[in-house]
Scaffold this motif. Structure first.
Motif, PDB file in Angstrom:
ATOM      1  N   LYS A  31      99.710 -10.784  19.433  1.00  0.00           N
ATOM      2  CA  LYS A  31     100.058  -9.803  18.418  1.00  0.00           C
ATOM      3  C   LYS A  31     101.114 -10.447  17.534  1.00  0.00           C
ATOM      4  N   VAL A  32     100.834 -10.498  16.244  1.00  0.00           N
ATOM      5  CA  VAL A  32     101.805 -11.048  15.300  1.00  0.00           C
ATOM      6  C   VAL A  32     102.077  -9.938  14.289  1.00  0.00           C
ATOM      7  N   GLY A  33     103.313  -9.445  14.290  1.00  0.00           N
ATOM      8  CA  GLY A  33     103.604  -8.240  13.518  1.00  0.00           C
ATOM      9  C   GLY A  33     102.812  -7.110  14.152  1.00  0.00           C
ATOM     10  N   ASP A  34     101.990  -6.415  13.353  1.00  0.00           N
ATOM     11  CA  ASP A  34     101.157  -5.365  13.945  1.00  0.00           C
ATOM     12  C   ASP A  34      99.675  -5.773  13.981  1.00  0.00           C
ATOM     13  N   ARG A  35      99.427  -7.073  13.814  1.00  0.00           N
ATOM     14  CA  ARG A  35      98.049  -7.584  13.784  1.00  0.00           C
ATOM     15  C   ARG A  35      97.666  -8.294  15.074  1.00  0.00           C
ATOM     16  N   ALA A  36      96.409  -8.164  15.488  1.00  0.00           N
ATOM     17  CA  ALA A  36      95.877  -8.947  16.607  1.00  0.00           C
ATOM     18  C   ALA A  36      95.284 -10.230  16.042  1.00  0.00           C
ATOM     19  N   CYS A  37      95.558 -11.358  16.711  1.00  0.00           N
ATOM     20  CA  CYS A  37      95.128 -12.665  16.213  1.00  0.00           C
ATOM     21  C   CYS A  37      94.541 -13.466  17.374  1.00  0.00           C
ATOM     22  N   ALA A  38      93.615 -14.352  17.055  1.00  0.00           N
ATOM     23  CA  ALA A  38      93.026 -15.202  18.099  1.00  0.00           C
ATOM     24  C   ALA A  38      92.898 -16.634  17.593  1.00  0.00           C
ATOM     25  N   GLU A 113      88.158  -1.740  16.876  1.00  0.00           N
ATOM     26  CA  GLU A 113      87.427  -0.470  16.872  1.00  0.00           C
ATOM     27  C   GLU A 113      88.098   0.410  17.912  1.00  0.00           C
ATOM     28  N   GLY A 114      88.794   1.443  17.473  1.00  0.00           N
ATOM     29  CA  GLY A 114      89.600   2.236  18.405  1.00  0.00           C
ATOM     30  C   GLY A 114      90.671   1.334  18.986  1.00  0.00           C
ATOM     31  N   ASP A 115      90.737   1.274  20.309  1.00  0.00           N
ATOM     32  CA  ASP A 115      91.714   0.395  20.969  1.00  0.00           C
ATOM     33  C   ASP A 115      91.119  -0.963  21.342  1.00  0.00           C
ATOM     34  N   ASP A 116      89.839  -1.162  21.066  1.00  0.00           N
ATOM     35  CA  ASP A 116      89.178  -2.392  21.473  1.00  0.00           C
ATOM     36  C   ASP A 116      89.243  -3.465  20.380  1.00  0.00           C
ATOM     37  N   LEU A 117      89.440  -4.729  20.830  1.00  0.00           N
ATOM     38  CA  LEU A 117      89.532  -5.865  19.909  1.00  0.00           C
ATOM     39  C   LEU A 117      88.322  -6.769  20.116  1.00  0.00           C
ATOM     40  N   PHE A 118      87.783  -7.282  19.003  1.00  0.00           N
ATOM     41  CA  PHE A 118      86.578  -8.111  19.056  1.00  0.00           C
ATOM     42  C   PHE A 118      86.764  -9.374  18.218  1.00  0.00           C
ATOM     43  N   VAL A 119      86.041 -10.436  18.606  1.00  0.00           N
ATOM     44  CA  VAL A 119      85.921 -11.610  17.743  1.00  0.00           C
ATOM     45  C   VAL A 119      84.439 -11.940  17.612  1.00  0.00           C
TER      46      VAL A 119
END
Ligand code: FES
Length: 121
Positions: A31-38, A113-119
């Motif tokens: 998590k960087v700031g409020d973003r999810a990153c991969a 999507e909701g609480d789920d994170l996808f790549v």
């Protein structure tokens, strides 16, 4: 490319990158700031995993020779600088780099999507 669920928002942090697998690739999700990153969990110096490295201020440090990568873009912000946490003088840094130039780590767009994170990998 395959859309793969990699985590939920409650599993990621600004201080510890989460190691996940997606379509056979090892990734680090943070998590960087409020973003999810991969980014790829593979240091471009010697191909070793970044997963036991520190995540601090949005930057992942390779635990082996200190290369630093932006956790949200994969951009190299500092190349080889140390051995197991001990900073090397400039000549030692060049030797430890073994002729390899500073290189970025692959970065993957994360969707939510909701609480789920996808790549898509
Ligand atoms: S393996 Fe990462 S800096 Fe050497």
């Amino acid at each position: 490319m395959t859309k793969t669920k990699i985590a939920t928002t409650s599993e990621i942090s600004t201080t510890k990158a989460l190691k996940v697998k997606a379509n056979g690739q090892s990734l680090l999700v943070s998590k960087v700031g409020d973003r999810a990153c991969a980014i790829a969990n593979k240091c471009p110096h010697l191909g070793l995993p970044l997963s036991s490295g520190k995540l601090e201020d949005g930057v992942v440090t390779c635990p082996f020779h200190g290369a630093k990568f932006d956790a949200s873009t994969g951009k190299n912000v500092r190349w080889v600088s140390s051995v197991m946490g001990i900073t090397l003088p400039e000549m030692g840094q060049k030797m430890m780099a073994m002729g390899k130039e500073a290189t970025d780590v692959a970065c993957f767009a994360v969707t939510q999507e909701g609480d789920d994170l996808f790549v898509d990998v």
